[in-house]
Write a protein that holds these residues in place. Structure first.
Motif, short mmCIF file in Angstrom:
data_model
loop_
_atom_site.label_atom_id
_atom_site.label_comp_id
_atom_site.label_asym_id
_atom_site.label_seq_id
_atom_site.Cartn_x
_atom_site.Cartn_y
_atom_site.Cartn_z
N MET A 163 79.44 4.29 -20.03
CA MET A 163 78.82 3.36 -19.08
C MET A 163 77.43 2.97 -19.57
SD MET A 163 77.61 5.86 -15.94
CE MET A 163 76.47 4.64 -15.30
N THR A 164 76.94 1.85 -19.08
CA THR A 164 75.57 1.46 -19.38
C THR A 164 74.63 2.32 -18.55
OG1 THR A 164 75.42 -0.18 -17.62
CG2 THR A 164 76.40 -0.91 -19.70
N ILE A 167 80.60 10.15 -13.95
CA ILE A 167 79.15 10.35 -13.81
C ILE A 167 78.89 11.81 -13.47
CG2 ILE A 167 77.10 9.76 -12.45
CD1 ILE A 167 78.31 7.01 -12.01
N ALA A 168 77.99 12.43 -14.20
CA ALA A 168 77.60 13.81 -13.92
C ALA A 168 76.53 13.82 -12.83
CB ALA A 168 77.07 14.47 -15.18
N ALA A 169 76.74 14.66 -11.82
CA ALA A 169 75.77 14.81 -10.72
C ALA A 169 75.21 16.22 -10.75
CB ALA A 169 76.44 14.53 -9.38
N SER A 170 73.89 16.33 -10.64
CA SER A 170 73.25 17.64 -10.70
C SER A 170 71.98 17.63 -9.86
CB SER A 170 72.92 18.01 -12.15
OG SER A 170 72.03 17.06 -12.72
N ASN A 171 71.39 18.84 -9.71
CA ASN A 171 70.09 18.97 -9.05
C ASN A 171 70.07 18.30 -7.67
OD1 ASN A 171 68.81 20.26 -11.43
ND2 ASN A 171 69.15 18.25 -12.33
N ASP A 205 78.92 11.86 -20.97
CA ASP A 205 78.90 11.90 -22.43
C ASP A 205 77.49 11.88 -23.01
OD1 ASP A 205 81.69 11.95 -22.50
OD2 ASP A 205 81.80 9.75 -22.42
N ASN A 206 76.49 11.63 -22.16
CA ASN A 206 75.11 11.57 -22.64
C ASN A 206 74.17 11.95 -21.50
OD1 ASN A 206 72.69 11.12 -23.93
ND2 ASN A 206 72.85 8.88 -23.88
N GLN A 207 74.03 13.24 -21.27
CA GLN A 207 73.24 13.71 -20.13
C GLN A 207 71.76 13.79 -20.43
OE1 GLN A 207 74.86 16.98 -17.87
NE2 GLN A 207 76.96 16.52 -18.51
#
Length: 381
Positions: A1-2, A107-111, A140-142
């Motif tokens: 994703m952008t 999408i990675a979700a954290s914190n 793929d790019n955290q």
């Protein structure tokens, strides 16, 4: 994703009557709120008066209702996502104010942080705000990430200058507390939405056509409290709002075949969505009210939605994870205690009233007055 994010936000005052006991009706409400025309990276759904007053006084009951509602939302998102998939990343509530936040599965979700602010009578949760702060990144790019703060709020009600000042004070209290809990808004994307209760401050003719663009533009420019006080720098100084082109969202007659306003209130744009100002480009895909089809006529409010694409914002540091107890801003310990006591009293008294009718009303009112008298005396001594 952008590194841009396409965000969908909705706000809906449910008039204490969301149809939790009718699964098909509840699913129809969710279908009405979430469009099928396009999918988004993130969805944030805010609710006010999601449950009756007595239920809103007990956080565990509201949490259960939100999780129940979330299942219907996820079903809807799966149906419109074209295989992308979604996850619930955060939910929160204060009183009957609720908030659900979802992100696409890529999408990675954290914190994730949660916070709340109570602003009701006797420092209770009758009014207030629920907030969720979360960090998103590409799985793929955290190393490149963005932090979002979503705030669902219900401000002081009713017309008149005194209640207008209470709304402005409510907003200031929410911002003060969330900045203390979450950090300064410039460090994150922020969307602030809800039933703000700002009114058109003059009575219009009964036969005025609120659907006409000229009427909408004239009222917003000359008689609408939120716009006037934003221009005066009294509220939402760090935020902006897309152009309002839809009719007033309150107060509608209930259960009528056509959308008609109640003659008891001046129709007003109570339900709004604002977002933090950006230095970069922002693309508003849509800012509109949701048609009052049959499934949505159980409340006198009209839902509002915003679809917006926001740019990547450089971050100073990632937030910690956790949950923050709902605050009564700048209160002394005894006032914090009063807020908790008030919630309990309101909850049980309203439950008695709902369960036992007139006799319950008399008993619950007597109990409320006595306990509040004791609480006030304790505060003054």
């Amino acid at each position: 994703m952008t590194h841009d994010y396409n965000i969908f936000v909705s706000t809906f005052n449910c008039g204490k009557a969301f149809p939790f006991d009718d699964a098909s009706h509840a699913e129809a409400v969710v279908r009405s709120l979430i469009p099928s025309q396009m999918t988004h990276d993130v969805y944030a759904l805010g609710f006010q008066e999601l449950v009756p007053i007595w239920e809103g006084s007990f956080p565990k009951l509201v949490e259960a209702r939100l999780l129940e509602l979330s299942k219907a939302v996820l079903t809807r998102l799966e149906a419109v996502s074209h295989g992308r998939g979604y996850q619930l990343v955060g939910s929160n509530s204060v009183g009957a104010v609720g908030l659900l936040v979802y992100a696409a599965s890529d999408i990675a979700a954290s914190n994730v942080l949660k916070a709340g602010v109570k602003l009701g009578m006797f420092y209770s949760g009758l009014k207030g705000a629920a907030a969720v702060k979360v960090t998103f990144s590409d799985k793929d790019n955290q190393e490149v990430y963005d932090t979002f703060t979503f705030v669902s709020a219900h401000l002081a009600a009713n017309e008149g200058s005194e209640n207008l000042e209470r709304r402005i004070a409510d907003y200031a209290s929410i911002v003060q507390q969330l900045k203390a809990d979450f950090g300064q808004f410039p460090d994150s994307h922020t969307v602030f939405f809800g039933d703000f209760n700002f009114r058109v401050n003059r009575q219009e003719e009964a036969d005025i056509r609120y659907t006409e663009s000229q009427v909408i533009g004239r009222l917003l420019a000359s008689s609408e409290e939120l716009g006037a006080n934003r221009k005066a720098g009294k509220i939402f100084q760090e935020f902006e709002e897309a152009e309002v082109t839809f009719p007033p969202t309150y107060k509608y007659l209930l259960s009528v075949t056509e959308s008609a306003y109640s003659p008891k209130r001046q129709p007003s744009w109570c339900d709004r969505i604002l977002y933090k100002k950006y230095n970069g480009s922002v693309k508003v895909e849509g800012y509109t009210s949701v048609a009052r089809t049959a499934p949505l006529r159980f409340t006198d409010h009209q839902a509002v939605t915003l679809s917006i694409t926001v740019p990547h914002v450089a971050q100073a540091a990632r937030a910690r994870s956790g949950s923050i107890t709902a605050h009564q801003p700048a209160r002394q310990p005894v006032q914090l205690w009063m807020g908790n006591v008030a919630d309990t009293i309101i909850g049980y008294c309203c439950w008695i009233n709902a369960s036992y009718g007139l006799l319950g009303s008399v008993v619950s009112a007597s109990v409320c007055l006595w306990v509040l008298y004791v609480a006030v005396r304790a505060t003054l001594t």
